[in-house]
Motif scaffolding. Structure first.
Motif, PDB file in Angstrom:
ATOM      1  N   ASP A 185       0.816  -1.209   0.000  1.00  0.00           N
ATOM      2  CA  ASP A 185       0.000   0.000   0.000  1.00  0.00           C
ATOM      3  C   ASP A 185       0.850   1.258   0.000  1.00  0.00           C
ATOM      4  OD1 ASP A 185      -2.517  -0.873  -0.164  1.00  0.00           O
ATOM      5  OD2 ASP A 185      -2.919  -0.917   1.996  1.00  0.00           O
ATOM      6  N   ARG A 188       2.302   2.279  -3.330  1.00  0.00           N
ATOM      7  CA  ARG A 188       1.449   2.604  -4.470  1.00  0.00           C
ATOM      8  C   ARG A 188       1.424   4.086  -4.763  1.00  0.00           C
ATOM      9  NH1 ARG A 188      -3.551  -1.747  -4.183  1.00  0.00           N
ATOM     10  NH2 ARG A 188      -2.132  -3.461  -3.992  1.00  0.00           N
TER      11      ARG A 188
ATOM     12  N   GLN B  53      -2.477  -9.748  -6.075  1.00  0.00           N
ATOM     13  CA  GLN B  53      -1.995  -8.371  -6.264  1.00  0.00           C
ATOM     14  C   GLN B  53      -0.542  -8.350  -6.701  1.00  0.00           C
ATOM     15  OE1 GLN B  53      -3.117  -5.446  -3.104  1.00  0.00           O
ATOM     16  NE2 GLN B  53      -4.404  -7.091  -2.327  1.00  0.00           N
ATOM     17  N   TYR B  58      -2.904  -7.119  -9.990  1.00  0.00           N
ATOM     18  CA  TYR B  58      -4.294  -6.689  -9.877  1.00  0.00           C
ATOM     19  C   TYR B  58      -4.442  -5.670  -8.756  1.00  0.00           C
ATOM     20  CZ  TYR B  58      -5.645 -10.691 -12.814  1.00  0.00           C
ATOM     21  OH  TYR B  58      -5.781 -11.584 -13.833  1.00  0.00           O
ATOM     22  N   SER B  59      -5.439  -4.780  -8.917  1.00  0.00           N
ATOM     23  CA  SER B  59      -5.759  -3.831  -7.853  1.00  0.00           C
ATOM     24  C   SER B  59      -6.254  -4.606  -6.637  1.00  0.00           C
ATOM     25  CB  SER B  59      -6.845  -2.872  -8.326  1.00  0.00           C
ATOM     26  OG  SER B  59      -8.062  -3.585  -8.482  1.00  0.00           O
ATOM     27  N   GLU B  60      -6.226  -3.939  -5.483  1.00  0.00           N
ATOM     28  CA  GLU B  60      -6.688  -4.585  -4.262  1.00  0.00           C
ATOM     29  C   GLU B  60      -8.144  -5.036  -4.399  1.00  0.00           C
ATOM     30  OE1 GLU B  60      -6.452  -2.019  -0.882  1.00  0.00           O
ATOM     31  OE2 GLU B  60      -7.045  -3.594   0.523  1.00  0.00           O
ATOM     32  N   LYS B  62      -9.886  -5.738  -7.168  1.00  0.00           N
ATOM     33  CA  LYS B  62     -10.041  -6.870  -8.093  1.00  0.00           C
ATOM     34  C   LYS B  62      -9.527  -8.157  -7.444  1.00  0.00           C
ATOM     35  CE  LYS B  62      -9.114  -8.683 -12.643  1.00  0.00           C
ATOM     36  NZ  LYS B  62      -8.863  -8.451 -14.057  1.00  0.00           N
ATOM     37  N   GLY B 123      -1.704  -4.440 -13.886  1.00  0.00           N
ATOM     38  CA  GLY B 123      -2.253  -3.635 -12.805  1.00  0.00           C
ATOM     39  C   GLY B 123      -1.534  -2.311 -12.647  1.00  0.00           C
ATOM     40  N   LYS B 124      -1.840  -1.657 -11.552  1.00  0.00           N
ATOM     41  CA  LYS B 124      -1.325  -0.301 -11.458  1.00  0.00           C
ATOM     42  C   LYS B 124       0.102  -0.220 -10.928  1.00  0.00           C
ATOM     43  CE  LYS B 124      -4.369   0.319  -7.473  1.00  0.00           C
ATOM     44  NZ  LYS B 124      -5.318   1.210  -6.864  1.00  0.00           N
ATOM     45  N   ARG B 125       0.570  -1.306 -10.318  1.00  0.00           N
ATOM     46  CA  ARG B 125       1.968  -1.264  -9.907  1.00  0.00           C
ATOM     47  C   ARG B 125       2.844  -1.837 -11.019  1.00  0.00           C
ATOM     48  NH1 ARG B 125       1.740  -4.721  -6.778  1.00  0.00           N
ATOM     49  NH2 ARG B 125      -0.474  -4.642  -6.442  1.00  0.00           N
TER      50      ARG B 125
END
Lengths: 188, 126
Positions: A185, A188, B53, B58-60, B62, B123-125
């Motif tokens: 977290d 991010r 994740q 994947y996002s948290e 999803k 995903g976003k990371r």
């Protein structure tokens, strides 16, 4: 008494008593010995080197089979073919994570890098999968039943002792994964 | 799966589940294989979500949605692609200790529509 893993300035840290470290070390070594590929005479050394194992069979031990499951649900032949290509390297991946975790057990305070934390979570998971097979945890009801066993003074037989060890490993893994999710977290 | 102590709001199955997503990729001819994750009573819900994740990106929300689908329905299709792609994912999942299989997407997809989002670290990371 162990302290839960937590995420902070130093990364992910945890603390285990010497007796707890000895226990985890011996569990980890048990799982490593189950995963160690046997050396067979007459095996093609080149094939072994690149990870092929043409003599591999579906594991007969349920716990080993849970660690190394079939890749297709209803096709034993295709699953076996896949095992020949992948099982040896999967065993090595798992052994690598277990060995890395065992090395971290040399100190009371455990400080984990992101890779170290991943190895620990994989190692604890494999330890729990093996213990769960020995405890015959087949469904959520069995898991609940085992979970009720929390009092070390009540450990009278092998099964109740294993249940306590399983619950300890579960608690430790849960605290580690929560710390890992927090650390994700924050990145991010 | 075993219940973890901290479930976020995203893990609850809400009215959104399985309604908003298209199913076109399920029937696309170039995506013929699915990666299926099966429920088991040992793996922690938090750990399964972490794997979804960290490995798939994947996002948290999803990851939690797929994790709850595994938990409640017994299985979930978490990625699709060529046979080689989903086999590679399956080995990685076995490395994490998740119970994964691969299957052809055509035919018995067990009403598991809505999760065929490609599943390739998008995903976003980064």
């Amino acid at each position: 008494m162990a302290k839960a893993f937590k995420y902070g300035l130093k990364g992910i840290t945890g603390y285990l008593e010497p007796a707890e470290r000895d226990l985890l070390r011996s569990l980890i070594h048990d799982v490593i010995s189950m995963l160690q590929p046997e050396d067979r005479d007459g095996q093609d050394p080149l094939a072994a080197l690149i990870g092929l194992d043409m003599d591999v069979a579906e594991p007969s031990d349920r716990a080993v089979k849970r660690l190394l499951p079939n890749v297709m649900k209803d096709d034993a032949g295709a699953s076996l073919e896949f095992r020949q290509l992948t099982e040896r390297s999967l065993r090595e991946t798992k052994i690598g994570a277990l060995r890395a975790a065992a090395l971290d057990l040399d100190k009371d305070e455990i400080v984990l890098t992101p890779d170290g934390a991943r190895h620990w979570s994989m190692a604890l998971n494999d330890v729990r999968l093996v213990l769960a097979e020995r405890l015959d945890i087949q469904d959520e009801e069995d898991a609940e039943h085992v979970h009720l066993m929390q009092d070390w003074s009540q450990a009278e037989d092998v099964e109740s002792y294993l249940a306590l060890v399983y619950n300890f490993a579960t608690w430790l893994q849960e605290s580690l994964v929560q710390a890992m999710l927090q650390s994700m977290d924050s990145r991010r | 799966m075993t219940l973890s102590v901290a479930l976020g709001p995203d893990t609850q199955e809400g009215t959104r589940t399985g309604t908003a997503e298209s199913t076109d990729s399920l029937t696309a001819p170039d995506i013929p294989w699915n990666l299926v994750i099966w429920n088991d009573p040992v793996n922690l819900m938090s750990y399964v979500s972490y794997v979804f994740q960290s490995y798939f990106g994947y996002s948290e929300s999803k990851a939690n949605k797929l994790m709850m689908e595994v938990h409640k329905k017994g299985r979930s299709i978490v990625a699709s692609g060529s046979k080689e792609q989903v086999e590679r994912h399956a080995v990685a999942m076995h490395g994490f200790g998740l119970w994964a299989t691969v299957e052809k997407a055509s035919g018995g997809n067990n009403g598991n529509s809505g999760n065929s989002g490609g599943g390739q670290g998008k995903g976003k990371r980064g």
